[in-house]
Every structure is written in C-alpha cells, then in structure tokens.
Design an enzyme around this catalytic site. Structure first.
Site, PDB file in Angstrom:
ATOM      1  N   ARG A  43       0.857  -1.185   0.000  1.00 60.91           N
ATOM      2  CA  ARG A  43       0.000   0.000   0.000  1.00 60.91           C
ATOM      3  C   ARG A  43       0.891   1.232   0.000  1.00 60.91           C
ATOM      4  NH1 ARG A  43      -3.404  -2.504  -1.800  1.00 60.91           N
ATOM      5  NH2 ARG A  43      -5.560  -2.899  -1.119  1.00 60.91           N
TER       6      ARG A  43
ATOM      7  N   GLU B  89      -2.626   7.858  -4.327  1.00 65.12           N
ATOM      8  CA  GLU B  89      -3.243   7.423  -5.581  1.00 65.12           C
ATOM      9  C   GLU B  89      -4.772   7.660  -5.554  1.00 65.12           C
ATOM     10  OE1 GLU B  89      -3.833   2.728  -5.745  1.00 65.12           O
ATOM     11  OE2 GLU B  89      -1.762   3.225  -5.235  1.00 65.12           O
TER      12      GLU B  89
ATOM     13  N   HIS C 163      -0.755   0.550  -9.704  1.00 60.90           N
ATOM     14  CA  HIS C 163      -1.382  -0.375  -8.763  1.00 60.90           C
ATOM     15  C   HIS C 163      -1.964  -1.578  -9.497  1.00 60.90           C
ATOM     16  CE1 HIS C 163      -3.810  -0.714  -4.760  1.00 60.90           C
ATOM     17  NE2 HIS C 163      -3.463  -1.895  -5.231  1.00 60.90           N
TER      18      HIS C 163
END
Ligand SMILES: NC(=O)C1=CN([C@@H]2O[C@H](COP(=O)(O)OP(=O)(O)OC[C@H]3O[C@@H](n4cnc5c(N)ncnc54)[C@H](O)[C@@H]3O)[C@@H](O)[C@H]2O)C=CC1
Ligand SMILES: O=C(O)C(=O)[C@H](O)COP(=O)(O)O
Length: 376
Positions: A211, A240, A257
C-alpha cells in the site's frame, strides 16, 4: 443455487460477476471510485474493489446484507460497522498473491539486466510476510537467494524474523507487502520514512507493491535526492490515483497499482466472493473455479531461450506498464487521476504463469524455482 431475486451491485472492474452471481438475482454495475449512498440504496449485495470506501456514509440508508471485496487488502472497508450492523463480509485473501510475486520477480530480473547485477548475489528483505510475502519468500529461497523477513505481528509467536532496522541495513533488495494499518501495535502508515530510508545499503532496490502510504513518499523524494544510488520500484502510491510526477521520474519502474492485476487473480477474487456468499446463504457453490478460468496458451514459452530473464520478460514486462503510466504524468492533476483509473480499468489481459507452465525436464533448476512445473 436458489434464485433469491437479490439485487447485486458490483464494481464495473470485476470480471465474471454475471456468470457467477446471476443465479442469486440481478447484477448491475457501477464505477467503484465514486460510489454514493443513493447508488447502493436498494442493493442487497455489494461487491467492490479497493477503490470504494465502504462505511456508514455509504450503507446507512441501504438494505445491503452482504459486502464482498475482491481484493486482499481491506483498508477501504469499515469492518466494525459491518459487524455492528449484522452485514456479512468477505475479502479474497491470496486471490492475486501469485500475480504480485510474478510482478516483483519480473522487476528484479529486469533491473538486474539493466544494472548488471546477479540476482543470486543479492540479499532480499521482505517486509510483511503473509499471502504475498510468504509466497515471495518461498520463491526467493527456491532460487537460492538469501532472505531476511520482517513481520512483527508474526514474530510475536514465531521465530525467523528480523527487526526492521536490521533488515533495512542488510538487504540489497527490499520488498514491501504489508497492509495499510494506521493505528494499533504495529502500524504500517509511513513505516518507511526518512530515518529508515537513510540507512539503506548502497544501491539498494526498494519495491512497494503493498500500500502506497506504507512509505512516506515525500521522504522517498528527499532521500532520493541525497542518495542517487537508491533504486525505486513503485506500484502503489501514497495519494493514488494521484501520482507525484517528480517521484515517478525518480523511480526505475512505475505502475498504476497493477501488481496483482492478472486475469487469474481477478477471476479468483470474484470466485472467492461467490464462495463466501454461498456460505452466507448456506448454499453450495454451483461450479468449480476452473470452469471460469479461460485456457491460457503457454506454448510460446517453448520457442524462447529459457533463461530466467527471458522467461520473466515473457511472463510480465514491467516496462510496458511503466511506459503507459509515464505517458500520463504530464496531464493536469484531475486528468492524471482519471488516466490512472483508466489504465487499471482497461488493463490488458495478463495471465499468471506460476505453476501452470510445464517445461521440458532439461529446464534448469532456476526455472523450476521461478514457479514452473518440470515435466516428469
Ligand atoms: N499492488 C497490488 O496490486 C496488491 C497489493 N496488495 C497489498 O499487499 C498487502 C499484503 O497482501 P497479503 O500478503 O495478501 O496480506 P496478508 O494479510 O496475508 O499479509 C500481510 C502481512 O503483513 C504483516 N504485517 C502487518 N503489520 C506489519 C508491520 N507493521 N510490519 C511488517 N509486517 C506487518 C502481517 O502480519 C501479515 O503477515 C495487502 O494488504 C494489500 O494491501 C495485495 C495484492 C495486490
Ligand atoms: O488485492 C488488493 O489488495 C489490491 O491491492 C488489488 O490489486 C486492488 O485492486 P483494485 O481493487 O484496486 O482493482
């Protein structure tokens, strides 16, 4: 499966929901990032991905009975709220772990080729040794790599883990695979900040596919300016879908991601939610997962030289995702954020190779360690 005339609302970026869930009722789709209370008001089942915040604000005025997230991470779900309101829940632990492992290995082999180092001569540090980190540990050890592990929650009851600073000081390649935990005994938010980044070995390669907020992204920039020797690979970003352009330009490899974005992982994620919903209604799952996974043609692997690098490049070329993300960095911030989500929504089909590939018995042990079955 009994048709319960359920209203099932699913993220638009989740494969095979109609094929798997229509037996329970009607499936409708919605974009996940901006889902609002009115969108879910009359839904019975809500199936999301990591970009939907599931909490009281979203569900309080709804009739939702079950929430599923087709992801490993659950930091976007207020699980206490679900329990307090008797709403069923499941995530999809491990669904895309193999895809993340293949992403990490591909990046390591690509950078070993670019910078001329031998992956075997490096010490690897894995921070967060769960579904993903645990698989990575096994792969690294099968490749003969030296591995250090850091996972304080597991270290409370198990041997074999190193303190974080020891790992940071000794590892040449550091892979971050922790959830985002903002409080409690072992928080991961800004787990790596300036003081941690400053102790990294010369030429250390830092990969974050967990993360984004686990690493202070400003610290990456600040220390990155003082330490041009450090190599960064970022698949996840602190803010993000916003991507810091300067930080991305400082990275060796960037991606939006998608480390876990294999088709296999996504379908496995949807299927794990089907299994959970069947359990919720005390029903059996109508079909096995294999019936939903398209055949994948791996025969092309035979025609290529079977060095680990060439195999990994065939499995996943990180530079394709790197280029697509870099092309969006010059956009105005709102457009860049939209582009980030579009890259993920329109992600090309990527198949996991893992143990699906059967190579001839003369394939080297190193290839076997890359996760390929060797023909008997
Ligand atoms: N970039 C991507 O596409 C993907 C990202 N992820 C992220 O990676 C994370 C890890 O995935 P899994 O391995 O399946 O989760 P997991 O829950 O199986 O493993 C996480 C591990 O981190 C450990 N941990 C917790 N706090 C820690 C701390 N402070 N320091 C070190 N270790 C700590 C836990 O004890 C656990 O062993 C997920 O939570 C998700 O956020 C997962 C899949 C895809
Ligand atoms: O499984 C997880 O956790 C992940 O990080 C997934 O890659 C998230 O994918 P999306 O749910 O954001 O599509």
């Amino acid at each position: 499966m009994q048709n319960r005339n359920l209203k099932i609302l699913a993220d638009e970026n989740m494969p095979m929901v109609e094929a798997m869930f229509s037996g329970f009722g009607k499936v409708t789709r919605a974009p996940g990032r901006n889902l609002k209370a009115e969108d879910v008001a009359d839904a019975d089942v809500l199936l999301v991905r990591s970009i939907t915040q599931v909490n009281a604000a979203l569900l309080d005025s709804s009739s939702v009975k079950f929430v599923g997230t087709a992801t490993i991470g659950t930091d976007h779900i207020d699980q206490n709220y679900l329990v307090q309101n008797g709403i069923g829940f499941s995530n999809a632990p491990g669904c895309n772990a193999d895809a993340v492992v293949e992403y990490v290995l591909s990046c390591i082999y690509a950078l070993a080729d670019k910078h001329g180092f031998d992956p075997k001569q490096r010490t690897y540090g894995i921070i967060g040794v769960g579904n993903v980190g645990g698989r990575l540990e096994k792969r690294f050890k099968r490749l003969g790599f030296k591995v250090l592990l850091n996972d304080p929650p597991r270290a409370e009851n198990e041997e074999g883990f190193a303190p974080l600073n020891e790992l940071l000081e000794q590892a040449d390649v550091i892979c971050l695979h922790t959830p985002l935990i903002c409080d409690g005994k072992h928080p991961t938010q800004h787990l790596l900040s300036e003081s941690e980044l400053r102790v990294l070995k010369p030429g250390c390669l830092l990969i974050n596919a967990g993360r984004g907020p686990a690493i202070d992204n400003q610290a990456l920039l600040t220390v990155g300016e003082e330490r041009p020797d450090l190599l960064y690979v970022l698949d996840v970003w602190e803010f993000e879908p916003a991507v810091n352009r300067k930080l991305a330009e400082r990275c060796e490899i960037v991606s939006p991601h998608i480390a876990g974005y294999s088709l296999d992982g996504k379908i496995r994620g949807t299927y794990m939610l089907l299994e959970a919903l069947c359990r919720f209604f005390n029903e059996s799952v109508p079909q096995p997962l294999a019936n939903y996974l398209p055949e994948s043609d791996l025969s092309f692997i035979e025609q290529e030289s079977r060095t680990p690098l060439s195999i990994m490049q065939l499995i996943y070329d990180p530079y394709a995702d790197d280029q697509r993300l870099r092309e969006t960095l010059g956009l105005e911030s709102d457009e860049q954020r939209k582009a980030f989500d579009l890259l993920r929504k329109n992600y090309p089909v990527r198949r996991e190779f893992g143990s699906m590939t059967v190579l001839p018995s003369d394939a080297s042990g190193e290839l076997a360690a890359l996760g390929f079955q060797i023909a008997d």
